[in-house]
Design an enzyme around this catalytic site. Structure first.
Site, PDB file in Angstrom:
ATOM      1  CG  ASP A 186      -1.833  -1.200   1.303  1.00 33.48           C
ATOM      2  OD1 ASP A 186      -2.483  -1.523   0.294  1.00 33.48           O
ATOM      3  OD2 ASP A 186      -1.867  -1.845   2.364  1.00 33.48           O
ATOM      4  N   GLY A 218       1.860   2.894  -2.616  1.00 34.42           N
ATOM      5  CA  GLY A 218       1.591   3.728  -3.780  1.00 34.42           C
ATOM      6  C   GLY A 218       2.430   3.342  -4.979  1.00 34.42           C
ATOM      7  CG  HIS A 253      -0.508  -1.996  -7.529  1.00 35.46           C
ATOM      8  ND1 HIS A 253       0.396  -2.534  -8.410  1.00 35.46           N
ATOM      9  CD2 HIS A 253      -0.051  -2.309  -6.297  1.00 35.46           C
ATOM     10  CE1 HIS A 253       1.356  -3.148  -7.745  1.00 35.46           C
ATOM     11  NE2 HIS A 253       1.099  -3.036  -6.465  1.00 35.46           N
ATOM     12  CB  THR A 302      -8.601  -6.335   2.874  1.00 33.56           C
ATOM     13  OG1 THR A 302      -8.006  -5.099   3.333  1.00 33.56           O
ATOM     14  CG2 THR A 302      -7.514  -7.328   2.524  1.00 33.56           C
ATOM     15  N   PRO A 324      -9.634  -1.210   7.414  1.00 37.13           N
ATOM     16  CG  PRO A 324     -10.363  -0.755   9.581  1.00 37.13           C
ATOM     17  CD  PRO A 324     -10.719  -1.531   8.352  1.00 37.13           C
TER      18      PRO A 324
END
Length: 431
Positions: free
Chosen positions: A13, A15, A41, A306, A309
């Site tokens: 995650d 980027g 992505h 997913t 959070p």
């Protein structure tokens, strides 16, 4: 004649997709060589809605570019079928001219996903994405796997899918068990998706190497990130493939002699999805929610795959040193500089750990040892100016420049790209 690589240096995650999308127009081929549908992505091409990509490489938004899913990827045909259709709804064509899949990549069968879900609802849960990755990997290394080439024998493939589902069915509580007709329908639906991919199958190893030898440039896009690597990550809180540069080369069938520039991607906002240690974790719920952002936003801290959070922490340069060392990183791309203001007036950056009374500049690679590490922080002042429209490093607030320079000083690698927003154009490029 070079293959450049973009890899994640943290827990995923970071980027990576947006930086691949940024430079993809400079390459003939953009290729994925590891992971599967458990990785996501998000890219935001100019004048388009965000693309949430999971198995398709991040160069798909560019016309006349060949995207390759390599032999090291675990291919879920059902989710790839849906992903391709979602991409097409944006107006992007997906054909065998711009997307090829290795015919020796391993297939995720329906029972792999079922077994993953069964474990996650039991006492041995590992916080996985329930994408079946651990189980397809297990079959691969047991030499019992099924590869994409099996699509050429649909009757046999249907039988394998049904038998797997039938064995899974026996492990379920009797109230959850399906009838034979229901199992066969699931198997047939899965086979239909798998057969739809047949036009995309190719010997991608030959294609990539032929292009490299012809002088074309190839960009390899890593899935997930260093600390989830099966060999070097925070074992056992890792994935079931190699996420390093060497893993990518193997997952594409490319010799190291072709390796060019390695760009390592890290983000200023530290986060992690799922279980495992997070040394710099922020336990203040309110601050964590502030940093996380609005659920559903393209750059919010919720898993692209997913939707869970993400756990939030302070930037950690200690673990980046490990990733830079093993991946041979030439330059850094740092994303989400625009989110640093969410930390408040100051931000703490971990520059070393204390473990059993000793100071560490690099992190131990086991989850158990990481649990016992305490971060040692350097405090940085946070700026208040909105940086999302800035395109020159010299125009950044002095505090933002010092923040980036701390990365360079501590890590010994130049920061060449800085993300100041989720869109393709929202980036500072340093020569």
């Amino acid at each position: 004649m070079s293959l450049d690589v973009v890899v994640g240096l943290q827990r995923g995650d970071e980027g990576k997709g947006r930086f691949v999308d940024l430079v993809a127009d400079d390459y003939a081929i953009i290729a994925r060589g590891n992971g599967g549908a458990n990785a996501g992505h998000t890219v935001i091409p100019d004048s388009m809605e965000p693309l949430a990509l999971h198995q398709v490489p991040s160069g798909i938004a560019y016309p006349n570019k060949l995207n390759i899913i390599g032999n090291g990827v675990y291919v879920d045909p059902k989710r790839l079928f849906d992903e391709i259709n979602d991409i097409r709804t944006t107006g992007i064509e997906v054909t065998s001219d711009n997307l090829l899949i290795s015919d020796i990549a391993h297939l995720v069968l329906p029972h792999h996903i079922g077994l993953d879900a069964l474990r996650e609802f039991g006492v041995n849960a590992q916080g996985s994405t329930q994408s079946g990755i651990a189980y397809v990997a297990a079959d691969k290394y047991l030499r019992e796997g099924v590869r994409m080439e099996s699509i050429a024998e649909p009757a046999k493939l249907l039988e394998l899918a049904y038998e797997g589902l039938n064995e899974l069915n026996k492990q379920l509580p009797w109230r959850q068990r399906k009838s034979k007709s229901e199992l066969m329908k699931t198997a047939k639906d899965w086979l239909k998706c798998a057969e739809s991919l047949k036009p995309h199958l190719a010997d991608t190893v030959e294609i990539i190497n032929d292009r490299l030898n012809a002088g074309h440039k190839v960009l390899a896009e890593g899935a997930q990130a260093y600390w989830l690597d099966i060999n070097h990550g925070m074992y056992p809180s890792v994935t079931s493939s190699s996420t390093t540069v060497s893993g990518l080369l193997d997952g594409l069938g490319v010799s190291p002699k072709h390796l060019g520039k390695v760009t390592g991607v890290a983000k200023a906002v530290k986060s992690h999805v799922g279980g495992g240690p997070l040394v710099t974790e922020i336990t203040d719920t309110k601050l964590g929610d502030t940093i996380r952002g609005v659920r559903g936003a393209a750059d919010s801290e919720y898993g692209a795959t997913t939707k869970r959070p993400r756990r939030i922490g302070y930037p950690d340069l200690v673990e980046l040193r490990n990733a830079i060392r093993v991946n041979g990183v030439d330059e850094l791309a740092v994303s989400k500089l625009d989110h640093v203001t969410r930390y408040g007036k100051n931000i703490q950056v971990a520059t070393s750990y204390t473990y059993k009374g000793k100071k560490l500049l690099t992190a131990p690679s086991s989850a158990a040892a990481l649990e016992d590490c305490e971060p040692n922080y350097t405090k940085c002042k946070v700026w208040t100016k909105d940086v999302s429209k800035i395109r020159k490093f010299s125009d950044l607030p002095p505090e933002a420049q010092e923040f980036i320079e701390l990365f360079e000083t501590e890590l010994g690698v130049p920061v060449k790209k800085i993300g100041v927003g989720p869109e393709r154009k929202q980036v500072i490029i340093r020569d």
